[in-house]
Enzyme design. Sequence first.
Site, PDB file in Angstrom:
ATOM      1  N   TRP A   1      25.191  90.477 -49.439  1.00  0.00           N
ATOM      2  CA  TRP A   1      25.198  89.040 -49.313  1.00  0.00           C
ATOM      3  C   TRP A   1      24.787  88.480 -48.018  1.00  0.00           C
ATOM      4  O   TRP A   1      24.282  87.499 -47.975  1.00  0.00           O
ATOM      5  CB  TRP A   1      26.944  88.895 -49.381  1.00  0.00           C
ATOM      6  CG  TRP A   1      27.451  89.064 -51.099  1.00  0.00           C
ATOM      7  CD1 TRP A   1      28.312  90.052 -51.213  1.00  0.00           C
ATOM      8  CD2 TRP A   1      27.015  88.710 -51.958  1.00  0.00           C
ATOM      9  NE1 TRP A   1      28.544  90.115 -52.627  1.00  0.00           N
ATOM     10  CE2 TRP A   1      27.649  89.266 -53.289  1.00  0.00           C
ATOM     11  CE3 TRP A   1      25.998  87.773 -52.838  1.00  0.00           C
ATOM     12  CZ2 TRP A   1      27.568  88.814 -54.527  1.00  0.00           C
ATOM     13  CZ3 TRP A   1      26.035  87.485 -53.908  1.00  0.00           C
ATOM     14  CH2 TRP A   1      26.672  88.068 -54.874  1.00  0.00           C
TER      15      TRP A   1
ATOM     16  N   ASP B   1      30.835  83.866 -43.851  1.00  0.00           N
ATOM     17  CA  ASP B   1      30.902  83.771 -45.224  1.00  0.00           C
ATOM     18  C   ASP B   1      32.037  84.656 -45.462  1.00  0.00           C
ATOM     19  O   ASP B   1      32.194  85.950 -45.269  1.00  0.00           O
ATOM     20  CB  ASP B   1      29.964  84.443 -45.968  1.00  0.00           C
ATOM     21  CG  ASP B   1      29.950  84.706 -47.382  1.00  0.00           C
ATOM     22  OD1 ASP B   1      30.962  84.351 -48.021  1.00  0.00           O
ATOM     23  OD2 ASP B   1      29.147  85.436 -47.913  1.00  0.00           O
TER      24      ASP B   1
ATOM     25  N   LYS C   1      37.929  84.993 -55.489  1.00  0.00           N
ATOM     26  CA  LYS C   1      38.782  85.979 -55.186  1.00  0.00           C
ATOM     27  C   LYS C   1      40.056  85.585 -54.713  1.00  0.00           C
ATOM     28  O   LYS C   1      41.063  86.124 -55.511  1.00  0.00           O
ATOM     29  CB  LYS C   1      37.905  86.801 -53.914  1.00  0.00           C
ATOM     30  CG  LYS C   1      36.901  87.656 -54.377  1.00  0.00           C
ATOM     31  CD  LYS C   1      35.636  87.129 -54.507  1.00  0.00           C
ATOM     32  CE  LYS C   1      34.528  88.050 -55.062  1.00  0.00           C
ATOM     33  NZ  LYS C   1      33.242  87.652 -55.081  1.00  0.00           N
TER      34      LYS C   1
END
Length: 348
Positions: A90, A160, A184
């Site tokens: 990511w 992030d 999540k």
Amino acid sequence: MLPEPVLRKAAEEMLDCQGSGQSVMEMSHRSPEYEAIIQGAEALLRDLMSIPANYKVLFLQGGASTQFAMVPLNLLGKKAKVDIVVTGAWAKKAMSEAKLYGSVRAVASSEDRKFTYIPRLSPDMFDQDAAYAHITTNNTIFGTRYREIPDTGALPLVADMSSNILSEEFDVTKFGLIYAGAQKNIGPAGVTVVIIREDLVGNALPITPTMLDYKIHVENGSMYNTPPCYAIYIAKLVFEWLKDLGGVSAIQQINEQKAQLLYGFLDHSKLFKGTVDPEFRSLMNVTFVLPTDELNKAFVKTATASGFVNLKGHRSVGGMRASIYNGMPLDGVRQLVAFMDAFERQNA
Ligand code: PMP
């Protein structure tokens, strides 16, 4: 997983939310009923994370992946340089997107050992002339997390936090900007939370599309266009559930217990092995392997048949990954460990 009480409440309110005679999905986003929902969600998140008044909270769309572009478009300004710590897939995506708009430097990378650790970082490693520094606080695919937030001096730190926001306590004042896809620890996919320090709003590059300008969303209270109403409503229910539980410090304790149970088993097992440096083990994504690929496959197959689903590791790394986000109860982890123990005895 989403917490069961949240799903039950949503089911109860599905046809008639709080006596409005409507489902949240049918409400106008400009109605007083919906305003109470989005404002309530923001107030709860501010409370849970102790977000100071000089930070704005936005509920946006496009997932964390859109933030990979939105962050550089809004924060680069005249500086044109970005510092990124590369700790996984990511982070690499954030890096390649930022490269479309400026020059990007990898401050440090853990790719040399397949992203199984977090590099050591000191303030002098960061370029004070850059526009911002970027980290990924939890590396979903590889199963690592930062144990300490790096000190970047006056350089705004962007994080992030998609896969560990609200899982442990974070001091928001250490960050210039935090973003997280909701799916999540916050709620269903479709909403992305952005927490941004006021002074970082309003510097978008001239090429920035209107929908990607934080200022537009700040000025319109996340209602420049129709927001993802239902996803924000579920997020509000999740925030209420978390608050009732005792807030982030309470869930952190539970998350530590869950992780300890699973890592404790891995450390004592003769068959299963954790894949990352113990110091940087994620509380949310526990990655592990068996001695052979055949055994990995057999484990995932029998686990699925026994109701333990989604244990296959990310397609880019193989092995196994147990994602034990906030919604996963301690008992779920106990059952998984008992299952792994039985698998080990059968395959010893
Ligand atoms: N960053 C991290 C750390 C992630 O785990 C994910 C998704 N799993 C993303 C970014 C991408 O998020 P989205 O699918 O919301 O674009």
